[in-house]
Design a protein around this motif. Sequence first.
Motif, PDB file in Angstrom:
ATOM      1  N   ARG A  22     -57.842 -62.736 -10.128  1.00  0.00           N
ATOM      2  CA  ARG A  22     -58.113 -61.924  -8.939  1.00  0.00           C
ATOM      3  C   ARG A  22     -56.934 -61.010  -8.616  1.00  0.00           C
ATOM      4  O   ARG A  22     -57.116 -59.836  -8.262  1.00  0.00           O
ATOM      5  CB  ARG A  22     -58.424 -62.852  -7.762  1.00  0.00           C
ATOM      6  CG  ARG A  22     -59.199 -62.161  -6.647  1.00  0.00           C
ATOM      7  CD  ARG A  22     -59.830 -63.166  -5.712  1.00  0.00           C
ATOM      8  NE  ARG A  22     -58.869 -64.005  -5.030  1.00  0.00           N
ATOM      9  CZ  ARG A  22     -58.770 -65.315  -5.226  1.00  0.00           C
ATOM     10  NH1 ARG A  22     -59.558 -65.923  -6.099  1.00  0.00           N
ATOM     11  NH2 ARG A  22     -57.887 -66.033  -4.566  1.00  0.00           N
ATOM     12  N   ALA A  64     -64.855 -72.862  -4.260  1.00  0.00           N
ATOM     13  CA  ALA A  64     -64.696 -71.706  -3.377  1.00  0.00           C
ATOM     14  C   ALA A  64     -63.861 -70.614  -4.048  1.00  0.00           C
ATOM     15  O   ALA A  64     -64.156 -69.420  -3.918  1.00  0.00           O
ATOM     16  CB  ALA A  64     -64.050 -72.148  -2.061  1.00  0.00           C
ATOM     17  N   GLU A  65     -62.816 -71.027  -4.772  1.00  0.00           N
ATOM     18  CA  GLU A  65     -61.963 -70.069  -5.473  1.00  0.00           C
ATOM     19  C   GLU A  65     -62.747 -69.359  -6.576  1.00  0.00           C
ATOM     20  O   GLU A  65     -62.591 -68.148  -6.795  1.00  0.00           O
ATOM     21  CB  GLU A  65     -60.759 -70.801  -6.080  1.00  0.00           C
ATOM     22  CG  GLU A  65     -59.534 -69.939  -6.282  1.00  0.00           C
ATOM     23  CD  GLU A  65     -58.875 -69.565  -4.973  1.00  0.00           C
ATOM     24  OE1 GLU A  65     -58.795 -68.340  -4.687  1.00  0.00           O
ATOM     25  OE2 GLU A  65     -58.436 -70.466  -4.244  1.00  0.00           O
ATOM     26  N   GLU A  67     -66.047 -68.809  -6.675  1.00  0.00           N
ATOM     27  CA  GLU A  67     -66.992 -67.873  -6.078  1.00  0.00           C
ATOM     28  C   GLU A  67     -66.277 -66.634  -5.555  1.00  0.00           C
ATOM     29  O   GLU A  67     -66.780 -65.511  -5.691  1.00  0.00           O
ATOM     30  CB  GLU A  67     -67.758 -68.568  -4.951  1.00  0.00           C
ATOM     31  CG  GLU A  67     -68.689 -69.664  -5.433  1.00  0.00           C
ATOM     32  CD  GLU A  67     -69.720 -69.155  -6.417  1.00  0.00           C
ATOM     33  OE1 GLU A  67     -70.471 -68.234  -6.048  1.00  0.00           O
ATOM     34  OE2 GLU A  67     -69.756 -69.654  -7.560  1.00  0.00           O
ATOM     35  N   LYS A  68     -65.114 -66.820  -4.981  1.00  0.00           N
ATOM     36  CA  LYS A  68     -64.336 -65.693  -4.462  1.00  0.00           C
ATOM     37  C   LYS A  68     -63.911 -64.755  -5.589  1.00  0.00           C
ATOM     38  O   LYS A  68     -63.989 -63.522  -5.454  1.00  0.00           O
ATOM     39  CB  LYS A  68     -63.094 -66.230  -3.728  1.00  0.00           C
ATOM     40  CG  LYS A  68     -62.287 -65.178  -2.999  1.00  0.00           C
ATOM     41  CD  LYS A  68     -61.142 -65.842  -2.241  1.00  0.00           C
ATOM     42  CE  LYS A  68     -60.305 -64.816  -1.492  1.00  0.00           C
ATOM     43  NZ  LYS A  68     -59.180 -65.477  -0.760  1.00  0.00           N
ATOM     44  N   THR A  69     -63.490 -65.333  -6.712  1.00  0.00           N
ATOM     45  CA  THR A  69     -63.080 -64.523  -7.858  1.00  0.00           C
ATOM     46  C   THR A  69     -64.275 -63.812  -8.469  1.00  0.00           C
ATOM     47  O   THR A  69     -64.185 -62.633  -8.847  1.00  0.00           O
ATOM     48  CB  THR A  69     -62.395 -65.413  -8.917  1.00  0.00           C
ATOM     49  OG1 THR A  69     -61.297 -66.101  -8.315  1.00  0.00           O
ATOM     50  CG2 THR A  69     -61.895 -64.587 -10.088  1.00  0.00           C
ATOM     51  N   GLN A  71     -67.002 -62.821  -7.009  1.00  0.00           N
ATOM     52  CA  GLN A  71     -67.384 -61.710  -6.140  1.00  0.00           C
ATOM     53  C   GLN A  71     -66.409 -60.539  -6.262  1.00  0.00           C
ATOM     54  O   GLN A  71     -66.820 -59.375  -6.267  1.00  0.00           O
ATOM     55  CB  GLN A  71     -67.453 -62.192  -4.694  1.00  0.00           C
ATOM     56  CG  GLN A  71     -68.576 -63.187  -4.428  1.00  0.00           C
ATOM     57  CD  GLN A  71     -68.497 -63.807  -3.047  1.00  0.00           C
ATOM     58  OE1 GLN A  71     -67.702 -63.372  -2.206  1.00  0.00           O
ATOM     59  NE2 GLN A  71     -69.300 -64.839  -2.800  1.00  0.00           N
TER      60      GLN A  71
END
Length: 278
Positions: A22, A64-65, A67-69, A71
């Motif tokens: 990211r 969560a990490e 999914e964040k990456t 996106q």
Amino acid sequence: VSELDDIDFEAQRKRLDLVEMRQAYALVERMLKNESPSQLILLDTPLFLNREMAPLKRNVKHWAEHEKTKQAIEKFWDDYRGILFPWNPNGPVLVSILAERFSAVISIARQDLRSDEGRRYLLQSDGFDPDKAGLLKNLDEKLTGIGDTRFINGILTGFTRTIAFRMTENRSRMEPAGAVDHGVIGFHYKGGQSSQIKMVQLAGDEPEWSDALLDSVAWKLMILDMQNRSKAHPLPQLLGQQQLKLLNDFVKYYRRGITDALKRNDIEKTWISGLDGE
């Protein structure tokens, strides 16, 4: 922040890999916003998420990490694909360079390239000659007993590359799906005669990429990798590592201090200080 006794080290390492990807995309986005971005942008992280990076759902923070990456990567390609090469002939080339990773080209070498099923892994626009596919008959048997490293070193000499191959035949292995649907290709190249063989990962597919365009990317990478050393890196990555050397020295110093403190029981004494008084 993690409590030392509660760390799942494998999940933590994968979480850091996701953060690294990211941050790499954030740096690329910053460069693309400059008035005169670089012609060639090199990453030492994959362009997309592999299946191995997918977390177990019980690891909530890791999930969560992930999914964040995912996106962040999808948003990047939605916003900037049109200004990158080859979609924009004058745009910068975004390249991921990974060491080793020979399994892809070995797997392709074992396919029957005389059939449509076998050729679907290759980019026909990268100079594949079907008339010579017959020479590869029984190659699978000949490869038996030959290690991946020995094979790839046997076919690549200085300043050469393999034909480009698709990395998206199993779409479920890479994410985000929306960005991967546009294609992901790769090839292996070797700079100097003693240079380390590396794999290049690029976004896109046919007809965007042709043999001429792939050659133009390959020779630029080879020029940056002419140090003729087995463990050398392309010059921009080498300069970046030099800049980070101070941080690595600090980490080593910090780790040594923590280790010494553990040996002297200083940390335990700090944790339990005041308990006797209570």
